[in-house]
Design a protein around this motif. Structure first.
Motif, PDB file in Angstrom:
ATOM      1  N   THR A   1       0.769  -1.181   0.032  1.00 44.09           N
ATOM      2  CA  THR A   1       0.035   0.034  -0.014  1.00 44.09           C
ATOM      3  C   THR A   1       0.986   1.190   0.010  1.00 44.09           C
ATOM      4  OG1 THR A   1      -1.552  -1.243   1.335  1.00 44.09           O
ATOM      5  CG2 THR A   1      -2.009   0.850   1.014  1.00 44.09           C
ATOM      6  N   PHE A   2       1.938   1.240   0.597  1.00 44.00           N
ATOM      7  CA  PHE A   2       3.061   2.376   0.815  1.00 44.00           C
ATOM      8  C   PHE A   2       2.411   3.526   1.184  1.00 44.00           C
ATOM      9  CE2 PHE A   2       4.862  -0.407  -2.794  1.00 44.00           C
ATOM     10  CZ  PHE A   2       5.676  -1.212  -1.861  1.00 44.00           C
TER      11      PHE A   2
ATOM     12  N   HIS B   1       8.433   3.520   3.643  1.00 35.99           N
ATOM     13  CA  HIS B   1       9.275   3.702   4.739  1.00 35.99           C
ATOM     14  C   HIS B   1      10.607   2.773   4.500  1.00 35.99           C
ATOM     15  CE1 HIS B   1       8.089  -0.081   6.422  1.00 35.99           C
ATOM     16  NE2 HIS B   1       6.723   0.286   6.581  1.00 35.99           N
TER      17      HIS B   1
ATOM     18  N   HIS C   1      10.317  -1.024   4.148  1.00 32.99           N
ATOM     19  CA  HIS C   1      10.304  -1.451   2.502  1.00 32.99           C
ATOM     20  C   HIS C   1      11.537  -1.649   1.865  1.00 32.99           C
ATOM     21  CE1 HIS C   1       6.135   0.268   3.576  1.00 32.99           C
ATOM     22  NE2 HIS C   1       5.886  -0.889   3.812  1.00 32.99           N
TER      23      HIS C   1
ATOM     24  N   THR D   1      14.329  -4.017   2.924  1.00 29.23           N
ATOM     25  CA  THR D   1      13.834  -5.364   2.532  1.00 29.23           C
ATOM     26  C   THR D   1      14.035  -5.487   1.023  1.00 29.23           C
ATOM     27  OG1 THR D   1      12.050  -5.297   4.173  1.00 29.23           O
ATOM     28  CG2 THR D   1      11.908  -6.947   2.362  1.00 29.23           C
TER      29      THR D   1
ATOM     30  N   LYS E   1      -7.181  -3.959   2.735  1.00 26.11           N
ATOM     31  CA  LYS E   1      -7.415  -2.850   3.831  1.00 26.11           C
ATOM     32  C   LYS E   1      -8.455  -2.010   3.701  1.00 26.11           C
ATOM     33  CE  LYS E   1      -2.464  -2.461   4.211  1.00 26.11           C
ATOM     34  NZ  LYS E   1      -1.308  -1.998   4.765  1.00 26.11           N
TER      35      LYS E   1
ATOM     36  N   GLY F   1       6.634  -9.236   3.087  1.00 26.24           N
ATOM     37  CA  GLY F   1       7.017  -9.233   4.609  1.00 26.24           C
ATOM     38  C   GLY F   1       6.184 -10.590   5.060  1.00 26.24           C
TER      39      GLY F   1
ATOM     40  N   ASP G   1       4.249 -11.194   7.267  1.00 25.03           N
ATOM     41  CA  ASP G   1       2.645 -10.795   7.854  1.00 25.03           C
ATOM     42  C   ASP G   1       1.812 -11.227   6.438  1.00 25.03           C
ATOM     43  OD1 ASP G   1       3.745  -8.260   6.683  1.00 25.03           O
ATOM     44  OD2 ASP G   1       2.261  -7.262   7.438  1.00 25.03           O
TER      45      ASP G   1
ATOM     46  N   ARG H   1      10.152 -10.255   9.662  1.00 30.04           N
ATOM     47  CA  ARG H   1       9.848  -8.840  10.261  1.00 30.04           C
ATOM     48  C   ARG H   1       9.794  -8.923  11.843  1.00 30.04           C
ATOM     49  NH1 ARG H   1       4.658  -5.527   8.275  1.00 30.04           N
ATOM     50  NH2 ARG H   1       5.152  -3.657   9.195  1.00 30.04           N
TER      51      ARG H   1
ATOM     52  N   ILE I   1      13.930  -4.088  11.447  1.00 34.73           N
ATOM     53  CA  ILE I   1      13.560  -2.722  11.376  1.00 34.73           C
ATOM     54  C   ILE I   1      12.161  -2.931  11.745  1.00 34.73           C
ATOM     55  CG2 ILE I   1      13.127  -0.590  10.239  1.00 34.73           C
ATOM     56  CD1 ILE I   1      15.341  -0.876   8.584  1.00 34.73           C
TER      57      ILE I   1
ATOM     58  N   ILE J   1       9.445  -1.035  11.621  1.00 36.86           N
ATOM     59  CA  ILE J   1       8.773   0.244  11.284  1.00 36.86           C
ATOM     60  C   ILE J   1       7.561  -0.321  10.354  1.00 36.86           C
ATOM     61  CG2 ILE J   1       8.750   2.360   9.734  1.00 36.86           C
ATOM     62  CD1 ILE J   1      12.038   2.177  10.034  1.00 36.86           C
TER      63      ILE J   1
ATOM     64  N   SER K   1       3.771   1.320   8.398  1.00 35.06           N
ATOM     65  CA  SER K   1       3.223   2.595   7.897  1.00 35.06           C
ATOM     66  C   SER K   1       2.194   2.990   8.860  1.00 35.06           C
ATOM     67  CB  SER K   1       2.446   2.113   6.418  1.00 35.06           C
ATOM     68  OG  SER K   1       3.632   2.007   5.715  1.00 35.06           O
ATOM     69  N   THR K   2       1.411   2.040   9.628  1.00 34.49           N
ATOM     70  CA  THR K   2       0.509   2.464  10.572  1.00 34.49           C
ATOM     71  C   THR K   2       0.931   3.223  11.682  1.00 34.49           C
ATOM     72  OG1 THR K   2      -0.357   0.110  10.359  1.00 34.49           O
ATOM     73  CG2 THR K   2      -1.250   1.334  12.292  1.00 34.49           C
TER      74      THR K   2
ATOM     75  N   ARG L   1       1.704   6.723  10.361  1.00 36.32           N
ATOM     76  CA  ARG L   1       0.652   7.491  10.246  1.00 36.32           C
ATOM     77  C   ARG L   1       0.208   8.092  11.805  1.00 36.32           C
ATOM     78  NH1 ARG L   1      -0.838   3.239   6.827  1.00 36.32           N
ATOM     79  NH2 ARG L   1      -2.459   2.480   8.621  1.00 36.32           N
TER      80      ARG L   1
HETATM   81  P1  ATP Z   1       0.395  -0.893   7.458  1.00 39.82           P
HETATM   82  O1  ATP Z   1       1.054  -0.651   8.729  1.00 39.82           O
HETATM   83  O2  ATP Z   1      -0.334   0.117   6.797  1.00 39.82           O
HETATM   84  O3  ATP Z   1       0.079  -2.462   6.993  1.00 39.82           O
HETATM   85  P2  ATP Z   1       3.013  -1.975   6.268  1.00 39.82           P
HETATM   86  O4  ATP Z   1       4.112  -1.075   7.060  1.00 39.82           O
HETATM   87  O5  ATP Z   1       2.805  -3.234   6.978  1.00 39.82           O
HETATM   88  O6  ATP Z   1       1.753  -0.791   6.536  1.00 39.82           O
HETATM   89  P3  ATP Z   1       2.579  -2.302   3.556  1.00 39.82           P
HETATM   90  O7  ATP Z   1       2.563  -1.293   2.491  1.00 39.82           O
HETATM   91  O8  ATP Z   1       1.166  -2.883   4.048  1.00 39.82           O
HETATM   92  O9  ATP Z   1       3.349  -1.595   4.805  1.00 39.82           O
HETATM   93  O10 ATP Z   1       3.507  -3.460   3.139  1.00 39.82           O
HETATM   94  C1  ATP Z   1       3.974  -3.989   1.821  1.00 39.82           C
HETATM   95  C2  ATP Z   1       4.870  -4.950   2.174  1.00 39.82           C
HETATM   96  O11 ATP Z   1       5.928  -4.701   2.999  1.00 39.82           O
HETATM   97  C3  ATP Z   1       4.271  -5.998   3.126  1.00 39.82           C
HETATM   98  O12 ATP Z   1       4.591  -7.292   2.117  1.00 39.82           O
HETATM   99  C4  ATP Z   1       4.557  -5.940   4.291  1.00 39.82           C
HETATM  100  O13 ATP Z   1       4.708  -7.366   4.697  1.00 39.82           O
HETATM  101  C5  ATP Z   1       6.310  -5.471   3.964  1.00 39.82           C
HETATM  102  N1  ATP Z   1       6.663  -4.827   4.960  1.00 39.82           N
HETATM  103  C6  ATP Z   1       6.108  -3.616   5.710  1.00 39.82           C
HETATM  104  N2  ATP Z   1       7.137  -3.403   6.681  1.00 39.82           N
HETATM  105  C7  ATP Z   1       8.185  -3.883   6.547  1.00 39.82           C
HETATM  106  C8  ATP Z   1       9.173  -3.954   7.401  1.00 39.82           C
HETATM  107  N3  ATP Z   1       9.452  -3.083   8.501  1.00 39.82           N
HETATM  108  N4  ATP Z   1      10.086  -5.001   7.147  1.00 39.82           N
HETATM  109  C9  ATP Z   1      10.102  -5.860   6.348  1.00 39.82           C
HETATM  110  N5  ATP Z   1       8.876  -6.040   5.477  1.00 39.82           N
HETATM  111  C10 ATP Z   1       8.001  -4.856   5.694  1.00 39.82           C
END
Ligand code: ATP
Ligand code: MG
Length: 204
Positions: free
Chosen positions: A13-14, A18, A21, A24, A48, A110, A112, A137, A168, A170, A172-173, A176
């Motif tokens: 979703t970016f 951050h 991403h 990774t 989402k 990731g 998740d 992660r 890391i 970090i 996006s949630t 924000r």
């Molecule tokens: P949100 O908190 O809104 O879910 P997010 O930080 O998870 O945002 P996304 O845009 O949902 O970011 O993630 C895009 C991809 O990057 C997904 O595959 C997610 O698992 C992965 N990702 C997100 N943050 C990290 C991180 N800190 N390290 C490794 N992978 C990550």
């Protein structure tokens, strides 16, 4: 065109992009000898529905700003420009059209995200088209992930690669939330992204 190339696809979703991403994607590029990594911001994410996702042009521009200084990173508009919900299977089929069948596609995600890929549209086709790289992660239980990888192997006969990414925590949630509370997001996102968020009053 694209004979034997190895391309990484980083979907997300970016909102906003951050350093989690970016690290990774860079570590996947190096470890899996990828020729490049294409960041694909989702248009309308089916997963989402729980919060209002920021306008796709903002997310696209932030992704472009963040990846601009890496010659191996690209940003694609294919999901943003497509109508309806964004499904990975459609994106991958478009990538095959663009790069040809000789190109190996790697989907970087990731841990998740990997935990729920069995719910994705046409997952069998997705797994046939690309190889998954699951980045571990912080905060995600590795045992749960290993169970899921065994299930994927059992159901579809496919291996998912694991990539331990420099820790890391970090998200996006969290970014924000910080912006909303007026806290600093310095060193969590590239400077250009930080400035873009402030200038456009995002996440207020
Ligand atoms: P949100 O908190 O809104 O879910 P997010 O930080 O998870 O945002 P996304 O845009 O949902 O970011 O993630 C895009 C991809 O990057 C997904 O595959 C997610 O698992 C992965 N990702 C997100 N943050 C990290 C991180 N800190 N390290 C490794 N992978 C990550
Ligand atoms: Mg997420």
């Amino acid at each position: 065109m694209g004979i034997g190339k190895r391309i990484g696809i980083m979907g997300g979703t970016f909102d906003p992009i951050h350093f989690g991403h970016l690290v990774t994607a860079e570590e996947a590029r190096i470890n899996f000898e990828l020729d490049k990594v294409i960041f694909v911001p989702t248009g309308k994410p089916p997963h989402k529905k729980d919060y209002e996702v920021t306008d796709s042009e903002h997310r696209y521009l932030m992704t472009a700003l963040a990846t601009n200084n890496n010659p191996f990173f690209e940003v694609s508009r294919i999901e943003i420009d497509r109508k309806g919900y964004s499904y990975t299977v459609d994106t991958l089929n478009q990538m095959v059209q663009i790069y040809g069948k000789d190109t190996s596609l790697f989907f970087i995600s990731g841990a998740d995200a990997v935990l729920d890929i069995l719910t994705w549209k046409n997952i069998k086709e997705v797994l046939d088209i690309c190889t998954f790289i699951a980045a571990t992660r912080p905060g995600y239980p590795i045992n749960k992930l290993k169970d899921k990888l065994e299930e994927i192997k059992r159901l579809y006969g496919k291996d998912v690669y694991l990539l331990e990414v420099t820790a890391i925590a970090i998200s996006s949630t969290d970014i924000r939330r910080k912006v909303k509370e007026g806290r600093s997001i310095k060193y969590l996102v590239p400077e250009g992204v930080e400035k873009y968020i402030l200038k456009n009053g995002l996440y207020r």
